[in-house]
Design a protein around this motif. Structure first.
Motif, PDB file in Angstrom:
ATOM      1  N   UNK A 150      -5.225  16.476   0.966  1.00 33.99           N
ATOM      2  CA  UNK A 150      -6.004  15.892  -0.077  1.00 33.99           C
ATOM      3  C   UNK A 150      -4.560  14.213   0.630  1.00 33.99           C
ATOM      4  N   UNK A 151      -5.244  13.097  -0.130  1.00 34.97           N
ATOM      5  CA  UNK A 151      -4.734  12.083   0.180  1.00 34.97           C
ATOM      6  C   UNK A 151      -4.604  10.965  -0.690  1.00 34.97           C
ATOM      7  N   UNK A 152      -3.624  10.611  -1.426  1.00 32.47           N
ATOM      8  CA  UNK A 152      -3.921   9.873  -2.500  1.00 32.47           C
ATOM      9  C   UNK A 152      -2.912   8.381  -2.448  1.00 32.47           C
ATOM     10  N   UNK A 153      -4.660   7.556  -2.526  1.00 34.18           N
ATOM     11  CA  UNK A 153      -3.965   5.768  -1.727  1.00 34.18           C
ATOM     12  C   UNK A 153      -4.160   4.870  -3.083  1.00 34.18           C
ATOM     13  N   UNK A 154      -2.548   4.193  -2.487  1.00 38.79           N
ATOM     14  CA  UNK A 154      -3.220   3.131  -3.856  1.00 38.79           C
ATOM     15  C   UNK A 154      -3.117   1.231  -3.127  1.00 38.79           C
ATOM     16  N   UNK A 155      -3.555   0.795  -3.723  1.00 44.88           N
ATOM     17  CA  UNK A 155      -3.731  -0.694  -3.358  1.00 44.88           C
ATOM     18  C   UNK A 155      -2.710  -1.341  -4.739  1.00 44.88           C
ATOM     19  N   UNK A 156      -1.383  -2.661  -4.242  1.00 45.15           N
ATOM     20  CA  UNK A 156      -0.343  -3.069  -5.337  1.00 45.15           C
ATOM     21  C   UNK A 156      -0.633  -4.811  -4.971  1.00 45.15           C
ATOM     22  N   UNK A 181      -7.253   5.852  -5.526  1.00 44.47           N
ATOM     23  CA  UNK A 181      -7.816   5.931  -4.792  1.00 44.47           C
ATOM     24  C   UNK A 181      -7.568   7.888  -3.776  1.00 44.47           C
ATOM     25  N   UNK A 182      -8.372   8.810  -3.908  1.00 47.92           N
ATOM     26  CA  UNK A 182      -8.554  10.151  -3.248  1.00 47.92           C
ATOM     27  C   UNK A 182      -9.928  10.792  -2.784  1.00 47.92           C
ATOM     28  N   UNK A 183      -8.995  11.382  -0.954  1.00 48.49           N
ATOM     29  CA  UNK A 183      -9.133  11.626  -0.675  1.00 48.49           C
ATOM     30  C   UNK A 183      -9.439  12.801  -0.240  1.00 48.49           C
ATOM     31  N   UNK A 224     -14.588  10.846  -0.670  1.00 46.11           N
ATOM     32  CA  UNK A 224     -13.346   9.342  -1.436  1.00 46.11           C
ATOM     33  C   UNK A 224     -14.172   9.243  -2.829  1.00 46.11           C
ATOM     34  N   UNK A 225     -13.152   9.168  -3.933  1.00 49.59           N
ATOM     35  CA  UNK A 225     -13.220   8.437  -5.318  1.00 49.59           C
ATOM     36  C   UNK A 225     -11.875   7.891  -5.603  1.00 49.59           C
ATOM     37  N   UNK A 226     -12.602   6.960  -5.999  1.00 52.27           N
ATOM     38  CA  UNK A 226     -12.187   5.973  -7.249  1.00 52.27           C
ATOM     39  C   UNK A 226     -11.068   5.801  -8.446  1.00 52.27           C
ATOM     40  N   UNK A 227     -10.770   5.835  -8.958  1.00 50.16           N
ATOM     41  CA  UNK A 227     -10.570   5.954 -10.625  1.00 50.16           C
ATOM     42  C   UNK A 227     -10.436   4.398 -11.065  1.00 50.16           C
ATOM     43  N   UNK A 270       0.903  -1.207   0.111  1.00 49.77           N
ATOM     44  CA  UNK A 270       0.033   0.478  -0.314  1.00 49.77           C
ATOM     45  C   UNK A 270       0.674   0.667   0.161  1.00 49.77           C
ATOM     46  N   UNK A 271       0.183   2.196  -0.396  1.00 47.86           N
ATOM     47  CA  UNK A 271       1.580   3.667  -0.626  1.00 47.86           C
ATOM     48  C   UNK A 271       0.433   4.428  -0.659  1.00 47.86           C
ATOM     49  N   UNK A 272       0.574   5.897   0.209  1.00 49.26           N
ATOM     50  CA  UNK A 272       0.132   6.748   0.641  1.00 49.26           C
ATOM     51  C   UNK A 272       0.807   8.409   0.006  1.00 49.26           C
ATOM     52  N   UNK A 273      -0.107   9.279  -0.628  1.00 54.02           N
ATOM     53  CA  UNK A 273       0.543  10.398  -0.867  1.00 54.02           C
ATOM     54  C   UNK A 273      -0.358  11.747  -0.019  1.00 54.02           C
ATOM     55  N   UNK A 274       0.140  12.499   0.825  1.00 53.84           N
ATOM     56  CA  UNK A 274      -0.443  13.736   1.091  1.00 53.84           C
ATOM     57  C   UNK A 274       0.065  14.937   1.005  1.00 53.84           C
TER      58      UNK A 274
END
Length: 359
Positions: A137-143, A174-176, A181-184, A125-129
């Motif tokens: 805004x926080x972006x989240x990725x599942x790998x 995903x982005x919050x 929160x919404x996903x691509x 998992x990765x996140x970016x604030x």
């Protein structure tokens, strides 16, 4: 040390996937285009505004991977995340993320992947604030494993989607922002959790990585439960890091290094319950006589045969079989060796020979 190197390799490969241009565009744009198509039914190239947003997201994500802190989770954490209250509860309340996050840019690698229902295993998992305060805004990725990403997509889309030439690939983005929160794309087609569950996995990791020292101030309060390892920085996705080079004056340059944080396993392994001495739970008896405990009483045994049939492509075997291919076994020499728990005596009464398969 091996898991730390794998985590660093994963970080570098994802940074290249999001930032390294291939014919003018990063390879991640193909994945973004497929996700956009599954959500809107339209080609991303026909929406210039959406293209600009995706390119900006690729740039920001690549920069985040280049500067992120990297953690290696213990094996036991995968099961504990899957059963965490945040993941199992249908709703989620995310409070002060700036104070809760261990780093603004982070990546967690799971040697034992997280299994969530019938979804693809989560290997990272990765996140970016980005921003602060109300504009945070926080972006989240599942790998997950790369060869799994295209298996649920329509055949034509699966063929046109160019994925990274690496073992792992993002399958959920995903982005919050401002409480929404919404996903691509359609997460089901990519075997990914829905946006709420993806954020819950990240928050569960943040919660589980700090079981001690919760009263300490500051975001980095878990030095007592983590080991910091320094590994060579992985710079090329296919050939490893370049460990030697020369500068303009002919002087040999030292290879770059990165700090990887390895969370200690005992911190996340609950202690076994203490049982009374006279209890017989989980003890197998025959005619009232307790049978030996395998873990405590097993001796080592010798293996004497010299040949065994094995797959010629062990690292690609699963992908070849799932693609409809075939791996014919080849006979390879196997040296005489000893199996069983290390540090035990060898049982001379027990020998095993590896018998080759019949043609």
């Amino acid at each position: 040390m091996e898991h730390a190197q794998n985590a660093e390799r994963l970080r570098a490969q994802l940074a290249d996937f999001w930032g390294k241009p291939v014919r003018g565009l990063p390879r991640a744009m193909d994945l973004m285009s497929s996700m956009y198509l599954t959500a809107s039914g339209h080609d991303l190239a026909h929406n210039p505004q959406a293209v600009s947003v995706c390119l900006s997201q690729c740039t920001a994500t690549a920069d985040a991977y280049r500067t992120c802190d990297v953690w290696v989770a213990p094996h036991s954490m995968a099961e504990r995340i899957a059963s965490h209250p945040l993941v199992r509860h249908p709703t989620l309340i995310a409070e002060n993320l700036e104070r809760t996050a261990p780093a603004r840019n982070g990546l967690a690698y799971f040697p034992t992947p997280v299994q969530l229902n019938n979804l693809y295993p989560v290997h990272g998992i990765a996140w970016h604030l980005e921003g602060t305060g109300e504009r945070l805004a926080i972006s989240v990725e599942t790998i997950t494993a790369t060869h799994l990403v295209a298996s649920r997509l329509p055949p034509q889309m699966a063929q046109s989607t160019k994925l990274p030439l690496a073992p792992y690939c993002p399958n959920g983005i995903y982005t919050l922002h401002e409480g929404r929160i919404a996903g691509c794309g359609n997460p089901h087609l990519f075997g990914a959790p829905d946006p709420v569950n993806a954020l819950a996995v990240v928050l569960a990791f943040w919660d589980l990585r700090a079981p001690h020292n919760r009263d300490s101030e500051g975001p980095d309060n878990t030095d007592a439960s983590e080991d910091a390892l320094t590994v060579f920085q992985h710079t090329r996705p296919d050939h490893g890091s370049k460990k030697s080079g020369r500068g303009r004056k002919g002087q040999r340059q030292s290879p770059g290094k990165r700090r990887i944080r390895v969370i200690r396993e005992p911190t996340h392994t609950p202690a076994p319950p203490v049982r009374p001495a006279d209890t017989t739970d989980n003890t197998v008896t025959v005619n009232g006589i307790p049978e030996p405990n395998w873990k405590e009483d097993t001796l080592r045994w010798g293996v004497s045969m010299r040949h065994q049939n094995r797959c010629p492509n062990p690292h690609q075997h699963r992908a070849i079989i799932e693609a409809g291919g075939e791996c014919k076994p080849v006979k390879v020499p196997v040296k005489a060796h000893v199996n069983g728990p290390k540090g035990r005596d060898v049982d001379p009464r027990r020998t095993v020979r590896i018998v080759p398969a019949r043609d």
